[in-house]
Design a protein around this motif. Structure first.
Motif, PDB file in Angstrom:
ATOM      1  N   GLN A 186       0.834  -1.208   0.000  1.00 35.21           N
ATOM      2  CA  GLN A 186       0.000   0.000   0.000  1.00 35.21           C
ATOM      3  C   GLN A 186       0.866   1.255   0.000  1.00 35.21           C
ATOM      4  O   GLN A 186       0.560   2.233  -0.700  1.00 35.21           O
ATOM      5  N   SER A 187       1.940   1.230   0.794  1.00 30.68           N
ATOM      6  CA  SER A 187       2.856   2.371   0.812  1.00 30.68           C
ATOM      7  C   SER A 187       3.567   2.509  -0.530  1.00 30.68           C
ATOM      8  O   SER A 187       3.739   3.625  -1.053  1.00 30.68           O
ATOM      9  N   GLU A 188       3.948   1.361  -1.092  1.00 28.61           N
ATOM     10  CA  GLU A 188       4.589   1.369  -2.397  1.00 28.61           C
ATOM     11  C   GLU A 188       3.641   1.875  -3.475  1.00 28.61           C
ATOM     12  O   GLU A 188       4.038   2.624  -4.380  1.00 28.61           O
ATOM     13  N   SER A 191       3.496   5.562  -3.189  1.00 29.68           N
ATOM     14  CA  SER A 191       4.726   6.170  -3.690  1.00 29.68           C
ATOM     15  C   SER A 191       4.769   6.144  -5.216  1.00 29.68           C
ATOM     16  O   SER A 191       5.170   7.129  -5.857  1.00 29.68           O
TER      17      SER A 191
END
Length: 460
Positions: A186-188, A191
């Motif tokens: 999710q963070s990737e 980003s």
């Protein structure tokens, strides 16, 4: 007692004495198997084995959720309940060994009509007594063997408990790994969406090409496609934990979304080898008690080769139409085995073979235990070393991404440089998560292979 009765009793006593002396010479003492541990461990070269006091090893994770899961599992696991019931079964089997002495009371009343039409009432009551003299220790051996099998069942409860600790802890480590992987994806995804927006802005100023935009969109789509499988793995781990705890999936009652973080351990890999591995490892105790049970089975089989002496008697009280009488009987009986005795001797040989098999199995179990411990120690040490390197790799790659973002807008780096840097961070984070998972699972395996926690959850 008449002279004939005295002579009979004297002969019985002589036979009993002779058999008792013969039995005393036939009882082979049991020597517990031994293994030289000090010279067997690679780590023993640095010193003597030490006692690793780590019964509640899972608390080293400092994770209250895991502690609650272990407590729930120890109280509700169904496989553990089955193992406990097998102890009860083994205890009942021991109680079923025939008694050496027992009473057999009988009573009855009936009416008889004579030729004149009169009815006579006949009543009788008797009390029988039988005592089988255990000259050769056959019955004692049966009781000892059954007692050893109770200890086998009890050790198997400890083995089931260790297996439960292994499975719950591993399932929890896997759950946290999948949850961390989901957070990373999710963070990737966020980003890469940010990078896509940056590239689209640069394209508007002719600083990026359509190929750069399409590649950035492909990376966003690729990351998004990995999320459903991770969510499914999370659900599978939740269900596994619930069943291990004896609960229907979805009714565990413990919040597994609270404080999501991968468990980390810091126990030094130089833990040494516990000198009481024989006592801690349930499988070794099971193997030794099975060997002892087989040893005692031989004694029971050998006892069947010899005559059996028993003392029996009856007291009978009878009456017929008011006239009563009492009869007494007491005397020894000597029962000889059926000749030829081929079948019973073959049974002894079979039992002796089982003794040799169980002794060899004990040695094999010990060797496998040493292998398990040494392998676990090496794996745990390697996992800790890999974890430290993976953490440093993530830190460095994150720094590269930050620096690359800053200089892309100043034409100091290309879009490809930024995409590559982000991919490196993603790969490093994935490697770190997998390394933390490996370290956690190797820590669990090490403690289980040491037999730590085999008495967890037991009163006292």
């Amino acid at each position: 007692m008449t002279g004939q009765g005295r002579r009979r009793a004297s002969r019985a006593f002589s036979v009993l004495t002779g058999l008792a002396l013969l039995a005393g010479c036939s009882d082979v003492p049991y020597d517990a198997p031994a293994f030289s541990f000090l010279s067997s461990y690679k780590s023993a070269q640095a010193g003597a084995p030490v006692l690793l006091s780590n019964a509640n090893w899972w608390k080293s994770f400092n994770d209250p959720t895991l502690d609650a899961l272990i407590e729930t599992g120890l109280a509700g696991n169904l496989s553990l309940d089955i193992a406990r019931e097998r102890v009860t079964e083994a205890e009942a089997i021991q109680r079923s060994v025939p008694q050496s002495a027992f009473l057999s009371p009988r009573a009855g009343v009936r009416g008889e009509r004579d030729e004149n039409g009169r009815t006579d009432t006949r009543a009788s009551a008797s009390l029988g007594f039988d005592w089988i003299v255990d000259i050769y220790g056959g019955r004692r051996a049966q009781i000892d063997a059954a007692g050893a099998r109770i200890e086998v069942a009890d050790a198997e409860v400890d083995a089931a408990r260790l297996l439960l600790l292994l499975n719950i802890a591993n399932a929890y480590v896997d759950l946290r790994y999948q949850q961390a992987s989901l957070a990373l994806r999710q963070s990737e995804l966020a980003s890469r969406r940010q990078t896509l927006e940056l590239i689209e802005r640069l394209q508007q100023g002719n600083a990026a090409t359509q190929v750069d935009v399409v590649k950035a969109r492909a990376l966003v789509s690729e990351t998004r496609s990995e999320i459903p499988a991770i969510r499914a793995a999370i659900d599978a781990a939740r269900n596994e934990i619930a069943v291990l705890s004896g609960k229907v999936p979805g009714t565990l009652g413990i919040d597994l979304d609270k404080g999501v973080r991968q468990p980390r351990v810091s126990l030094s890999p130089e833990v040494g080898i516990p000198a009481d591995l024989l006592r801690n490892r349930p499988d070794i105790r099971v193997a030794e008690r099975r060997y002892y049970a087989a040893f005692r089975d031989v004694a029971a089989a050998r006892a069947d080769l010899y005559p059996q002496l028993s003392l029996s008697g009856t007291i009978t009280r009878s009456s017929l139409s008011g006239a009563a009488g009492t009869e007494y009987f007491f005397g020894p009986a000597l029962t000889f085995p059926i000749l030829p005795n081929t079948a019973r001797r073959a049974n002894v040989e079979q039992r002796e073979s089982l003794v040799r098999q169980t002794h060899t199995q004990w040695k094999l179990t010990v060797l496998e235990a040493i292998r398990d411990v040494e392998t676990s120690l090496a794996d745990y040490a390697a996992a800790l070393s890999a974890q430290r390197s993976a953490e440093e790799t993530v830190r460095l790659y994150k720094e590269v991404v930050t620096l690359t973002r800053q200089i892309v807008t100043r034409d100091g780096a290309t879009i490809r440089d930024l995409i590559d840097a982000e991919q490196n961070v993603s790969s490093a984070n994935t490697t770190l998560a997998a390394t933390l998972r490996r370290a956690g699972r190797s820590f669990v395996a090490l403690n289980v292979n040491l037999g730590s926690g085999h008495g967890a959850g037991e009163p006292g």
